[in-house]
Design a protein around this motif. Structure first.
Motif, short mmCIF file in Angstrom:
data_model
loop_
_atom_site.label_atom_id
_atom_site.label_comp_id
_atom_site.label_asym_id
_atom_site.label_seq_id
_atom_site.Cartn_x
_atom_site.Cartn_y
_atom_site.Cartn_z
N VAL A 112 0.76 -1.28 -0.05
CA VAL A 112 0.01 -0.12 -0.28
C VAL A 112 1.16 1.46 0.22
CG1 VAL A 112 -1.91 1.42 0.78
CG2 VAL A 112 -1.63 -1.29 0.63
N ALA A 113 1.97 1.24 0.86
CA ALA A 113 2.89 2.16 0.51
C ALA A 113 3.25 2.71 -0.67
CB ALA A 113 3.43 2.13 1.93
N GLY A 114 3.57 1.41 -1.33
CA GLY A 114 4.91 1.25 -2.46
C GLY A 114 4.60 2.17 -3.74
N GLY A 115 2.92 3.38 -3.83
CA GLY A 115 3.00 3.94 -4.74
C GLY A 115 3.24 4.47 -5.48
N SER A 116 4.07 4.89 -6.98
CA SER A 116 4.33 5.09 -8.62
C SER A 116 5.91 4.84 -7.61
CB SER A 116 4.05 5.57 -9.04
OG SER A 116 4.35 6.93 -8.78
N ARG A 117 6.84 4.05 -8.96
CA ARG A 117 8.29 3.82 -8.84
C ARG A 117 9.10 5.65 -8.85
NH1 ARG A 117 9.27 -0.33 -5.98
NH2 ARG A 117 8.76 -1.93 -7.92
N SER A 118 8.40 6.66 -9.11
CA SER A 118 8.14 7.84 -9.25
C SER A 118 8.43 8.33 -8.13
CB SER A 118 7.83 8.84 -10.54
OG SER A 118 6.82 8.79 -10.40
N GLU A 119 7.76 8.50 -7.39
CA GLU A 119 7.77 8.54 -6.04
C GLU A 119 8.10 8.12 -4.89
OE1 GLU A 119 3.77 7.74 -4.85
OE2 GLU A 119 2.03 9.13 -7.06
N LEU A 120 9.07 7.17 -5.23
CA LEU A 120 9.55 6.80 -4.30
C LEU A 120 11.15 6.92 -4.72
CD1 LEU A 120 7.93 2.68 -4.04
CD2 LEU A 120 7.42 4.81 -2.59
#
Length: 143
Positions: free
Chosen positions: A129-137
């Motif tokens: 759930v905390a993953g989000g999109s790769r660009s946000e991480l």
């Protein structure tokens, strides 16, 4: 904090939580169940492993936040640790509640078999759930 210190602190906290939880659960079920240690041990192991995982991850996250940059992985693992703690508290409360209200076998089953199943699931769901999109991480600035 050094990685070895985090490991030692997490191990000590996990062992302490295991011991206390095992004794409390065993003593709590002793008047009604003759072999209450068979309930106390699985709940204690689940509590100890939850404390071990959560304390290590939360200390690691705290160290990264103190340094000023928190990685996306640390954010995801922090949410996984918090989800695991919430799951332990919720499933334990539900198991004890079912034991008291509806009957012995359903509540005990939830405590013995439900915790080992739901804790890894809660950690995985929290992480995803905390993953989000790769660009946000990328890197999260805390200061």
């Amino acid at each position: 904090m050094n990685t070895h210190v985090r490991i030692v602190v997490a191990l000590l906290l996990g062992a302490l939580v295991f011991a206390v939880t095992t004794v409390v659960v065993t003593a709590g079920f002793e008047p009604q169940i003759e072999f209450s240690l068979l309930i106390g041990l699985p709940v204690g192991v689940s509590a100890g492993l939850t404390a071990l995982f959560a304390s290590y991850v939360l200390l690691w996250h705290r160290d990264q936040a103190a340094a000023g940059t928190v990685s996306g992985r640390a954010v995801r693992l922090r949410l996984a640790a918090l989800a695991t703690i919430a799951d332990f508290v919720t499933v334990t409360a539900a198991g004890v509640g079912l034991y008291v209200v509806l009957g012995r076998s359903l509540g005990i089953s939830l405590l013995i078999a439900g915790l080992p199943v739901t804790l890894p699931l809660a950690a995985a769901v929290g992480y995803l759930v905390a993953g989000g999109s790769r660009s946000e991480l990328g890197e999260v600035q805390t200061q």
